[in-house]
Motif scaffolding. Structure first.
Motif, PDB file in Angstrom:
ATOM      1  N   HIS A  25      28.633  11.149  59.748  1.00 55.91           N
ATOM      2  CA  HIS A  25      27.606  10.980  60.779  1.00 55.91           C
ATOM      3  C   HIS A  25      28.498  13.252  61.871  1.00 55.91           C
ATOM      4  N   ILE A  26      27.227  13.926  61.550  1.00 54.55           N
ATOM      5  CA  ILE A  26      27.573  15.224  62.078  1.00 54.55           C
ATOM      6  C   ILE A  26      26.680  15.160  63.469  1.00 54.55           C
ATOM      7  N   GLY A  67      33.228  15.808  67.956  1.00 47.70           N
ATOM      8  CA  GLY A  67      33.052  15.868  66.550  1.00 47.70           C
ATOM      9  C   GLY A  67      34.866  16.020  66.188  1.00 47.70           C
ATOM     10  N   LEU A  68      36.062  17.019  67.386  1.00 46.02           N
ATOM     11  CA  LEU A  68      36.381  17.147  66.882  1.00 46.02           C
ATOM     12  C   LEU A  68      37.546  17.178  68.083  1.00 46.02           C
ATOM     13  N   ASN A  97      44.380  18.735  60.628  1.00 46.42           N
ATOM     14  CA  ASN A  97      44.590  17.143  61.281  1.00 46.42           C
ATOM     15  C   ASN A  97      42.793  16.511  61.718  1.00 46.42           C
ATOM     16  N   ASN A  98      42.487  17.564  61.987  1.00 46.12           N
ATOM     17  CA  ASN A  98      40.430  17.696  62.128  1.00 46.12           C
ATOM     18  C   ASN A  98      40.089  16.943  60.939  1.00 46.12           C
ATOM     19  N   VAL A 132      41.121  15.408  58.262  1.00 45.54           N
ATOM     20  CA  VAL A 132      41.109  14.274  58.417  1.00 45.54           C
ATOM     21  C   VAL A 132      41.095  12.711  59.174  1.00 45.54           C
ATOM     22  N   LEU A 133      40.046  13.530  60.258  1.00 44.22           N
ATOM     23  CA  LEU A 133      39.990  12.505  60.831  1.00 44.22           C
ATOM     24  C   LEU A 133      39.246  11.113  60.834  1.00 44.22           C
ATOM     25  N   GLN A 134      38.590  11.194  60.090  1.00 42.52           N
ATOM     26  CA  GLN A 134      37.990   9.947  58.531  1.00 42.52           C
ATOM     27  C   GLN A 134      38.311   9.246  58.342  1.00 42.52           C
ATOM     28  N   TYR A 191      42.181   9.422  57.673  1.00 41.67           N
ATOM     29  CA  TYR A 191      43.428   9.665  58.056  1.00 41.67           C
ATOM     30  C   TYR A 191      44.564   8.524  57.381  1.00 41.67           C
ATOM     31  N   ILE A 232      33.265  20.338  60.282  1.00 36.42           N
ATOM     32  CA  ILE A 232      33.117  18.882  60.775  1.00 36.42           C
ATOM     33  C   ILE A 232      32.331  18.799  58.898  1.00 36.42           C
ATOM     34  N   ARG A 255      33.976  18.526  56.423  1.00 41.50           N
ATOM     35  CA  ARG A 255      34.801  16.826  56.441  1.00 41.50           C
ATOM     36  C   ARG A 255      33.317  15.380  56.366  1.00 41.50           C
ATOM     37  N   GLU A 256      32.339  15.824  56.922  1.00 41.27           N
ATOM     38  CA  GLU A 256      31.812  14.645  56.893  1.00 41.27           C
ATOM     39  C   GLU A 256      30.659  14.508  55.307  1.00 41.27           C
TER      40      GLU A 256
END
Lengths: 388, 508, 412
Positions: free
Chosen positions: B339-340, B348-349, B357-358, B360-362, B364, B416, B419-420
């Motif tokens: 999900h963006i 998102g952040l 750290n952001n 690996v938010l999804q 970690y 973001i 990451r996604e």
């Protein structure tokens, strides 16, 4: 030069430096107050405050009162840890005072059961654990209210402070020393519940120096590790900084809030329980306000730059000057002067962040100026080169 | 000697580690519409902040009508007749249009009593003169976005501003409203106002402005006459290379159903109607389905319902054949949903976290990043973040340890997206993935999305940008007032037709 | 930033100048004489002539006053508590000023034995050799320090034998032998309370109240004594049924809005006089009494000048006094002339048929009237002295009486 520059830019160092700056400013303001009240003794008085146990005549008693200062530092460390832990998760745990009080109440009640039922001897371990549990539950109530009813933890915390206070008074009435207003001393009625001293009482010549002190330091380190190094810390801080993002990435926001408050409550309660299980103080069962320790924890947390390790030192410092305040010559000053000085310092502690921003701004400006000068010099050099 | 309303000459502004404006010159003629074009982070905002006195430049001067002026704060700018229509309107929602216009310059008698009658007359006269139709007594929260924008413009005119700055004014408007705005701007210019038009929508710039100044990475690239240039040239100036406007992609080859939505209803937090009302659709492997529509027609709530941020009031969501109506957000994510989010700061952040750290938010909690007893593996996180930064060209001051807060909007968005997409999701829900990005970054992200589709995954795109909708999607669903009012094929439909559906004038 | 630095510098410089000036100015000035403010009621003279100690002074060689350094340590109150600490402080200060002895006081940083010990040790470290400690709370602190400092005289007030033995862990058999440098005085507050109770009834008051501070032993003794006094007087006058006595503790030693409100209810319901027994708590009673023109009874010292001055002339019916200040002066005098006899806890009460020679009494300012004349009072004291009348000092159980007493517990 380069090393200096990078040092001053280091956030940790900045926090440290600004904390020191606040302390110095606080001392200056306190000194001015002393000057205004009675100029003659001001220098001596501020010296007495800063020296604390160093004013004692011999090394044995200096050691003893160093021990006392440490014994009073330990609960403050716990309270400041409680505050800063919750703060990292975006919650302002003003309820630390009540949790401290409740933890103390439960631990003391269990410990002193032997005062009314001499055959029931509850060990300090059980007393401590139950105290911590009680604080945790108290914290959980705040957390639950926040998570499910969106009640601000400041409001529920303040209300629970009163509930905890009067609850504790009720709880401890039966173990009150009938000739006074305080609870029995553990040393006379419940020796088994005294915290072990591991021989430190001999070292310091002070029976109040117990494992509470190393425990406080240890717990501070554990909290630091928890916040900085673990998955749980990562989640909790994320929840604190941005609950929406935490929810978005599937963290259990409500669970995190409740868990945080449980831990924060447990920490404060542990402070209260350990302090009173050291027998340093007895509880006045007619108290009409929660102990200031919880609120001082807020100041200690901020003076320590919201860092668990920092809070060890800030707690010690605050205790040191508060205890030192007892030495001020009362022929010239009213006894409240010590509180005034420590209050001024603590008040200025709130400015740690402010000073930090200021330092950074001025750093940035000087950077810009430096670059500009460099450029100007380069341009000048180029022009000269071109001309010749 | 040209007659310039405002001149910013050789402006240089530095921040630590970065030169935001490097010797930039911008000259705005009286009565012209002058576009300011540049990618995100090109220095447009800094330049405007300098003009409004929010920053002091290290070098350079500002001239008004040929005279050097010093602007120390926004009040100085105001006195010089410089006004700005912000991208996000600065209006008091519960005040009337008139109250908003006079806010801050309220006409009062000597006793301090408000005198609205005179103000009303002036506002009506202005709105007639410039063709800005508004109802002075309407409450802001009741009127359309277009009318709110006209209120903002009237605010500037009421203050007798001569220099009007429009900061990406079309981002929130429907195609029709955009056209109206263009006409208004031209009218204003005709009446002698000087307009600075900040945008990165080349079509609009080509349509309305006289000249255009282009910035790139803080540097002044040049000023061109619009009549003598082309869209392609402008974009080359802006990006520094040729840009492909149409995303090259093969025809879609949809296979299995990935997402199946049946009769989804989500209640609204702001009004009593359902935000999403009885919506059903499917997304298949290998296709990009786009939800088009004007902002606030239920797209946000639709996505919340799909991702689990909001519970459904009724209906059913199936993902990869499993009913996930009541599944937790984390589970959906683990099942392969990315999900963006629409609002990168809200969802998102974690702005106070570092970039790594952001990143690996999804994930970690995965065993690559967390040891069995719960300690984070910082080295792995660093390595992973560095890879994504490299791969997706996320720029920041200090690399992985930069606080997310200190990054530019475009780079935050890229982080973001990185990451996604890197999660390799079976379904990518991308809500305005290119919002606020420059042409180069948009191109990059579009390519990533197409590549993701081509790898056999499903993509659900929610976008307000018609161009993006048209160029990227394989299938278009138009949402209007919480319902899907039409399904269109981008190959056969036109922007105009889509606009009719979006405005509720047409439905299938 | 620069500006702030500059400002800071200025502040520091100004501060430095202050210090410099002071250093130049003050070296000659000896210890500044007491510049502490004296509350207006200090002038209320202790009309007790300090009774000759039972032991006649055998050793008359005077100890030179320079050798005496007197320090007082406060309990949880301050020296302005208009009660215990203040009476001790003022008595000691007066005596020391008259006899040229060094005097100061210490206030512990908190309300705990550990902190009281810290203050005691601090005082000893600072060279003080006579310590005054008012309040039972000192029992444990005394036990902890007294034997280690045989050269320092510990003078405690209101610390009972039980307190000391319990603190020493010997309350089972009272086996602790008090060291020779410890003296504690306790008072028969029940007698003072009794006299006040008798006075109240005999002066014609029927609806009477008792407002205690915190239910500490001394306050309870006052209270229960008062109840007994009211009871006995009512029986004597045959007014047992007519008398109403309300009894409550404020749970603090100062008045505040809550307690005043509580007193308002009492006075509005017809209460005519309240025995306000505990530090500054009289403020609440007097405040409420003033609104309806009712009366109060003072405690510890003759509070008529204070209360009448602050609220309304004639408000104070009488005061149940105990001679703190007198005790302090007597004992300091004994230390000075070498006749100090430690190693004991003395109960001070009636030592004479002459009322003014006793440690518990009513003041001359009592509003004598036909029902209760000064002669009646003298007779009462004589009866008490001769133990014709006895008053129970039990603090555990409320006295058994015939009148109706409405015990209302704590206000807070």
């Amino acid at each position: 030069m380069k090393h200096n520059r990078s040092l001053i830019r280091n956030s940790g160092f900045q926090t440290f430096a600004t904390s020191i700056l606040c302390i110095i400013l606080g001392l200056i303001v306190g000194y001015l107050a002393l000057l205004i009240i009675h100029a003659e003794g001001a220098g001596e008085a501020i010296g007495d405050v800063m020296k604390n146990f160093f004013t004692r005549p011999d090394s044995a008693s200096r050691m003893k009162y160093f021990g006392s200062t440490l014994a009073k530092t330990a609960p403050l460390i716990f309270c400041s840890l409680s505050v800063l832990f919750a703060y990292k998760v975006g919650l302002f745990n003003i309820g630390a005072a009540g949790q401290y009080c409740l933890g103390m109440g439960v631990a003391l009640r269990l410990a002193l059961e032997s005062a009314i039922n001499p055959e029931v001897k509850i060990s300090w371990v059980v007393c401590l654990l139950c105290g911590v549990l009680a604080g945790g539950i108290s914290g959980a109530i705040c957390g639950l209210l926040k998570a499910f009813c969106n009640v601000n933890v400041v409001i529920s915390g303040i209300m629970l402070n009163w509930i905890s206070l009067y609850g504790t008074n009720m709880l401890l009435k039966p173990v009150m020393n009938p000739t006074g207003k305080d609870t029995f001393r553990l040393v006379s009625k419940a020796k088994q519940a005294l915290l072990p001293t591991l021989g430190m009482d001999k070292l310091f010549n002070n029976q109040y120096v117990t494992i509470a002190i190393p425990c406080a330091v240890l717990v501070a380190v554990v909290i630091w590790i928890l916040l900085e190094k673990t998955k749980l810390g990562y989640e909790l801080k994320a929840t604190g900084n941005n609950p929406n993002a935490a929810k978005y990435c599937g963290m259990k926001e409500n669970r995190n809030i409740i868990l945080t408050m449980v831990i924060a409550g447990g920490l404060a309660a542990m402070g209260g329980a350990m302090y009173y299980l050291s027998d340093f103080e007895q509880w006045n069962v007619n108290s009409s306000s929660v102990p200031a320790m919880g609120f001082n924890g807020i100041a200690a947390a901020f003076l320590g730059g919201l860092n668990p390790i920092g809070s060890i030192f800030s707690s010690y410092f605050i205790t040191h000057i508060t205890m030192g305040g007892g030495n001020v010559n009362l022929s010239h000053y009213c006894p409240q002067i010590a509180d005034l000085i420590s209050a001024v310092i603590i008040y200025l502690c709130g400015f740690v962040l402010f000073f930090k921003t200021m330092v950074n701004n001025s750093l940035r400006k000087s950077d810009e100026r430096r670059i500009m000068r460099q450029r100007a010099a380069e341009e000048a050099a180029n022009q000269e080169g071109g001309n010749s | 000697m040209e007659n310039y309303a405002i001149e910013m000459l050789n402006i240089t502004k530095r921040f630590p580690g970065i030169i935001a404006n490097d010797n930039i010159t911008l000259q705005l003629k009286k009565g012209e519409i002058h576009a300011l074009l540049g990618e995100n982070g090109a220095g447009k905002s800094t330049l405007m902040s300098v003009l409004f006195g929010l920053y002091q430049p290290e070098e350079g001067i500002i001239k008004k009508d040929g005279k050097v002026v010093r602007i120390n704060d926004p009040n100085d700018a105001n006195r010089l007749g410089i006004g700005m229509v912000h991208q996000h309107f600065k209006l008091v929602e519960c005040f009337s249009v008139l109250d908003n216009i006079i806010l801050g310059v309220e006409p009062t008698s000597s006793m301090g009593v408000l005198q609205k009658a005179a103000a009303r007359e002036k506002v009506l006269a202005l709105s007639e003169k410039y063709g800005l139709s508004v109802d002075p007594d309407a409450i802001i929260s009741d009127i359309t976005v277009g009318m709110q924008q006209r209120t903002e413009i009237l605010k500037m005119l009421y203050r007798d501003n001569e220099i009007l700055i429009f900061d990406e004014p079309t981002a929130v408007l429907t195609p029709r409203e955009i056209e109206e705005l263009m006409l208004i701007m031209q009218g204003l210019a005709k009446e002698g106002k000087s307009i600075l038009f900040i945008s990165h929508k080349l079509n609009e710039i080509m349509m309305v402005s006289n000249r255009c100044t282009v910035l790139r990475k803080g540097k002044y690239i040049g000023t061109v006459n619009i009549r003598e240039t082309t869209k392609e040239e402008l974009s080359r100036m802006m990006v520094g290379r040729d840009v492909e406007f149409v995303v090259p992609k093969d025809p879609a080859n949809p296979t299995d159903v990935v997402l199946n939505v049946e009769n989804m209803t989500v209640s609204s937090k702001v009004h009593r109607n359902n935000a999403v009302n009885n919506v059903s659709f499917q997304v298949r492997k290998g296709e990009i389905v786009c939800i088009a529509g004007i902002d606030g027609n239920g797209q946000t709530e639709l996505v919340y319902g799909l991702t689990g941020l909001e519970p459904l009031k009724s209906g059913k969501v199936e993902f990869l054949g499993k009913d996930i109506t009541k599944t937790s957000i984390r589970k959906r994510s683990l099942m392969g949903m990315s999900h963006i989010p629409e609002d990168r700061h809200k969802h998102g952040l974690v702005l106070d976290y570092s970039l790594e750290n952001n990143m690996v938010l999804q994930r970690y909690f995965e065993k690559d990043f967390t040891s069995p007893i719960g300690f984070l593996k910082k080295d792995n996180i660093r390595k992973y973040a560095e890879r994504l930064i490299d791969q997706y060209d996320v720029r920041s001051g200090q690399g992985p340890i930069t606080p997310a807060r200190a990054m530019s909007g475009g780079n935050q968005q890229k982080a973001i997206v990185a990451r996604e997409i890197d999660k390799d999701p079976k379904l990518l829900i991308a809500v305005q993935p290119t919002r606020g990005l420059d042409v180069g970054a948009i191109e990059f992200i579009h390519k990533q999305i197409v590549a993701h589709r081509d790898a056999g995954n499903a993509v659900l795109l929610v976008s307000l940008e018609l161009e993006e909708v048209m160029s990227l999607s394989d299938r278009i669903l138009v949402m209007y007032e919480g319902e899907i009012v039409g399904e269109l094929d981008p190959k056969t439909t036109t922007v105009e037709e889509m606009g009719l559906y979006m405005a509720g004038a047409k439905r299938q | 930033m620069k500006k702030i630095l500059a400002l800071l510098l200025v502040v520091v410089m100004v501060a430095a100048m202050f210090v410099a000036c002071d250093n130049q100015k003050t070296p000659e000035t000896t210890k500044a004489p007491e510049n502490t403010k004296a509350p207006e009621n200090t002038k209320a003279p202790e009309n007790t002539k300090a009774p000759e100690n039972t032991k006649a002074p055998e050793d008359t060689t005077p100890v030179e006053p320079t050798g005496m350094k007197v320090a007082m340590v406060t309990d949880y109150g301050d020296i302005t508590d208009e009660s215990f600490n203040q009476a001790t402080y003022e008595g000691a200060k007066e005596w020391c000023a008259a006899n040229g002895a060094d005097f100061t006081y210490y206030k512990p940083t908190g309300d705990s034995t550990a902190e009281r010990v810290a203050s005691i040790e601090q005082a000893i470290a600072d060279g003080y050799n006579v310590l005054l400690m008012p309040g039972y709370a000192f029992a444990e602190a005394i036990v902890e320090t007294v034997e280690a400092n045989p050269d320092v005289k510990f003078i405690a007030l209101d610390v009972s034998e039980y307190d000391l033995q319990a603190a020493n862990g010997t309350d089972a058999d009272f086996s602790w032998q008090y060291p020779a440098n410890l003296y504690s005085a306790v008072y028969q507050e029940e007698l003072a309370g009794y006299m006040a109770g008798v006075a109240a009834v005999k002066l014609g008051y029927e609806k009477i109240g008792y407002l205690g501070g915190m239910a500490v032993p001394a306050v309870v003794r006052y209270g229960y004594g008062f109840v007994q006094g009211v009871n006995d007087a009512a029986k004597e006058l045959g007014k047992v049924d007519a008398i109403e006595l309300k009894y409550v503790y404020g749970n603090q030693f100062y008045g505040d809005a809550d307690i005043t409100a509580y007193m308002d209810t009492w006075y509005n319901a017809g209460t005519q006089v309240v025995f306000a027994c505990g530090g500054g708590i009289y403020d609440s009673a007097a405040e409420a009494a003033k609104k309806v023109g009712a009366k109060v009874i003072g405690v510890d010292v003759d509070q008529a000048p204070t209360i009448d001055g602050k609220y309304a002339v004639g408000m104070t019916v009488t005061s149940a006094m105990k001679g703190l200040s007198a005790t302090v002066k007597t004992l300091l005098g004994q230390v000075k002339d070498g006749s100090f006899q430690g190693g004991k806890v003395e109960t001070l009460g009636l030592v004479s048929e002459t009322p003014t020679e006793n440690y518990v009494q009513l003041p001359a300012s009592t509003q004598w009237a036909d029902g209760f004349t000064e002669a009646d009072y003298n007779q009462l004291v004589a009866d008490l002295f001769s133990r014709k009348i006895t008053v129970s000092n039990d603090t555990e159980n409320a006295p058994t009486v015939e009148i109706a007493v409405d015990y209302q517990g704590n206000i807070k």
